[in-house]
Each structure stands twice: as C-alpha cells, then as structure tokens.
Design a protein around this motif. Sequence first.
Motif, PDB file in Angstrom:
ATOM      1  N   ASN A  97      20.318  68.617  56.886  1.00 44.36           N
ATOM      2  CA  ASN A  97      19.375  69.364  56.055  1.00 44.36           C
ATOM      3  C   ASN A  97      19.933  69.605  54.649  1.00 44.36           C
ATOM      4  N   ASP A  98      19.226  69.109  53.640  1.00 46.40           N
ATOM      5  CA  ASP A  98      19.757  69.225  52.281  1.00 46.40           C
ATOM      6  C   ASP A  98      19.777  70.676  51.788  1.00 46.40           C
ATOM      7  N   LEU A 101      22.929  72.240  53.207  1.00 44.40           N
ATOM      8  CA  LEU A 101      24.094  71.650  52.528  1.00 44.40           C
ATOM      9  C   LEU A 101      24.257  72.226  51.125  1.00 44.40           C
ATOM     10  N   GLN A 121      24.955  64.149  53.702  1.00 42.12           N
ATOM     11  CA  GLN A 121      23.743  64.426  54.494  1.00 42.12           C
ATOM     12  C   GLN A 121      23.715  63.407  55.630  1.00 42.12           C
TER      13      GLN A 121
END
Length: 251
Positions: A97-98, A101, A121
């Motif tokens: 999940n960006d 992150l 990712q």
Amino acid sequence: MNDRKDDSIDFGYQKVARSEKKSLVANVFQSVAAKYDVMNDLMSFGIHRLWKRYTIDCSGVRKGMKVLDIAGGTGDLTAQFSRRVGPEGEVVLADINDAMLKVGRDKLRDRGVVGNVRYVQADAEELPFDDNSFDIITIAFGLRNVTDKDKALRSMLRVLKPGGRLLILEFSKPVSATLNQAYDFYSFNILPKMGQVVANDADSYQYLAESIRMHPDQETLKSMMETAGYEKVDYQNMTGGVVALHRGYKF
Ligand SMILES: C[S@@+](CC[C@H](N)C(=O)[O-])C[C@H]1O[C@@H](n2cnc3c(N)ncnc32)[C@H](O)[C@@H]1O
C-alpha cells in the motif's frame, strides 16, 4: 479461516470474491494510514511496542545483515532493525500500500532513520527480490490481510537465505476463555467506536476485529509454515495469546 483456492474468501466476516480482497484491504489501509500509529497506541494501550521489541530480540539481528520487513506499514520494526544492522547492513521496508509506505517513509526520515533503508511497494505473495536475499524476514500484523497466505509463505521462503529466519507477529487466539470473552467485548464494542472517534472510520476497525477472529490459530499457522517448507517452527504467545510470535528457519 478460508485460504482455499475456490473463488470466495473471507474479508472479515464477509465472503468476497478472491479477486476482490486485495482492493478491499487496500481501501482499509488507505483509509487508516494517517491515523494508524496513534490508533495502534490507543487500541493496544502502547503494548504493541513491547510485542515489536520482543520480535526484534528474537530475530537474531546483527550488524551487516539484510532484513526484509514485509507489510511493514509505518515502519516500527524497520526503524529498530535499521539501528541494529548498521551502515553495512540494509533493511527493506516493503508494503503493498503506497499510503502506508508514504507515512512510514516520512516518519522514519523525520526520525533520522536514513542511509540503510530502502522502500519498495510489493505484494507478499509475489516478492520482487532474488532467491536467497535476506537473513531475516518479518511480517507484523500483515499476514492476516494477505489473500493467499500459503503463497506468501512460499514467496518469503524463496527470498530467505539458507540459515535465515522468518518471524510472523500476528494476533492469535487467547488461551483462556475469560480473556477471550473480555477481548471479544473490547474488540466488537469498543474498538469500532474508538475508530469512529479518532479516525472517523468505524468500518475499518470492525474489519480489524473480524479479521483477527478469522485468522488461523497458533497451531494452524505453525503447520502452514511447516507445509510451506520452514523448519524448526515454533511460537510464543504474548499477552495470553492475544498475539503470537511464530518463527521458522530455512535450511
Ligand atoms: C496492520 S498493518 C501492519 C503494519 C506494521 N507491520 C506494524 O506492525 O505496525 C498491515 C499492513 O499490511 C499491508 N498488506 C496487506 N496485504 C499485503 C500484501 N499482500 N503484501 C504486502 N503488504 C500487505 C497493509 O498495506 C498494511 O500496511
């Protein structure tokens, strides 16, 4: 638990198409990312810090090692590993999940954790790393959310170096019936309300409570690790089995 290869799977207590689960989990973490750390402290009364410290202590981490913190989210384990491996080692903070992150990267940079951390990712089921790359892999409160847990276990085994170890920190099954009852009351009556007040999101915390109940118990996860090919698998309960730390080796 439902990790079979049919076309439906559990998303908390709901049955959804297997192909749907990743995006539903993504929505949960997209929604909670900004408040994730504060909610963790509130929900666990800060105890998650002790669970994570114990995980680091059991990891056997040493200077110069290469560590993968998959489903690493906001990077609590990564921050501690980064200090332990030193400048000659490396920690990869990876998450599907960006949003998680990004919160993790900003937090770690603000704390001066730089130089030996790489952000990637990645999906635990299909890790984009070479075979035999890491001395240690951790997955903390992440496996529960993965669609195909067996595939993720095999993928982690592939990228682990021979002699390396996997540590899975995850909610599990309380050992006493009384604790179980109190924990149920807390999870289903208090947690979603707390989520609503603090993160304006009761649904994600309802999912959290449900996903914990659907996750394999201590012995089931142990045998899943053995089936995937890990050796000398063991586990330790913490906080009466609310959480368990599983450990397995690649030889
Ligand atoms: C509860 S958070 C845990 C974060 C961190 N490890 C911790 O202990 O605070 C779960 C994390 O798993 C990630 N995740 C869910 N499914 C994943 C997958 N298939 N591969 C990698 N990460 C995943 C989510 O994006 C989220 O950041």
